[in-house]
Scaffold this active site. Sequence first.
Site, PDB file in Angstrom:
ATOM      1  CG  ASP A 222      -2.092   0.967   1.095  1.00  0.00           C
ATOM      2  OD1 ASP A 222      -3.078   0.678   0.401  1.00  0.00           O
ATOM      3  OD2 ASP A 222      -1.977   2.073   1.676  1.00  0.00           O
ATOM      4  CE1 TYR A 361      -5.328   6.843  -0.777  1.00  0.00           C
ATOM      5  CE2 TYR A 361      -5.159   7.356   1.561  1.00  0.00           C
ATOM      6  CZ  TYR A 361      -5.299   6.432   0.547  1.00  0.00           C
ATOM      7  OH  TYR A 361      -5.396   5.092   0.844  1.00  0.00           O
ATOM      8  CG  HIS A 413      -4.261  -4.042  -0.034  1.00  0.00           C
ATOM      9  ND1 HIS A 413      -3.619  -3.546  -1.143  1.00  0.00           N
ATOM     10  CD2 HIS A 413      -4.247  -3.041   0.887  1.00  0.00           C
ATOM     11  CE1 HIS A 413      -3.240  -2.300  -0.923  1.00  0.00           C
ATOM     12  NE2 HIS A 413      -3.600  -1.971   0.314  1.00  0.00           N
TER      13      HIS A 413
END
Length: 436
Positions: A222, A361, A413
């Site tokens: 990630d 982000y 993930h």
Amino acid sequence: MALLSSLKHMSVSRRTLMSGIAAAGLSAVLLPGTSEAADVVGAASEEIRPFKVEVSEAALTDLRQRLAETRWPDGETVMDRSQGVQPARLKELVGYWQSSYDWRKAESRLNGFPQFLTNIDGVDIHFIHVLSRHQKALPLIMTHGWPGSVFELLDVVGPLTDPTAHGGTADDAFHLVIPSIPGFGFSGKPAAAGWNPQRIAAAWDVLMKRLGYNSYVAQGGDWGAIISDALGRQAPDGLLAIHVNRIERATTFPSDAAQALKTGGPAPDSLSADEKVIFNEARDFLNNGFGYAAIMGTRPETVGYGIADSPAGLAAWLYDKIADWVFTPGDPERALGKDAILDNITLYWLTNTGPSSGRIYWENAMAGAKLTAVKVPVAVTIFPGEVYKPPKYWLSKAYPKLIYYNRVSKGGHFAAWEEPELFSQEIRAGFKTVRT
């Protein structure tokens, strides 16, 4: 101290690292899952401060009270997860959180590892640092992602630092550094913009050099993979290689497929049947599963108000993506367990890092795409539950020094969290050729 200031490289030794233990007033502890005492590492430096998690009982009482007073939304109008987290599922999780979950067990587990703070470029960095008992252990810095934390990586500490107790050999051992990304967990929250993955990567090199490591490897999934990629592009002296279990699509997609994805067109005829499956999965993710990133990449502060004020709201925000990305989609409790999920969510709540963690982000969007190739050797493991699973030959542009590529049969993930033994085996295999 400037982030990119050069630091004197110190060769790491057992004596150097053990001196840090004495300086910090620490002693050897038992590694999880082992019966032998392992050395726990601090650095003999005024810049490294021991850290212990101590959450007040008042904070836990407040959490339980807020959970008890949750105002719930109306139920969904569909019978599936297409509108988001289903109320029945979240109510069950929140009910357990409010009445039965025990944060003190999680707190005790964290405090069973040596934890430290150090200030880099004005921000305190929290990290776990465990020294292997094996003399030839390779220093490794591992980075978590969102919506995760250092809790993702705790189950691999034993297998990586003490491989002989977990099916490996002494030559597979690592000294382990596990930092919390700025804005996550017990790391500081940047007060000014600019802490993008490139800056964090540079900070990680400062951290490793500050701890006395003149050579090391890095790993991540990630955001940890994006940060490790950035570190690999910077290629500071001493970085031997990186391993990632999440691949950046923008740097590896064939150009015609990338253009079709951008314009909303169908999979190009140039793709094989298997490649079209990968393309269609990527398109489905962008169309139906990428909203969280679009929000945090543009308005992290706006969504932050709700997740800072409501623990149930925070749980829904994090649980939604955990449920999407595990190997058992929609049923993360089967992959991770209810308590493990709540350990992670509770950490976000108690540190009020729901809003600050989302800013990575925005920072990444402001920094723009970094499409240059990684300059150091790269190892890659593809887990079948990952969002994007590119074939090996798609990686040559991004990773011209690809030294290891493997596709495994289970795990999603959150690979280290879901399959710690398998994940640890992949880390050993991926870095085997760079050991000296």
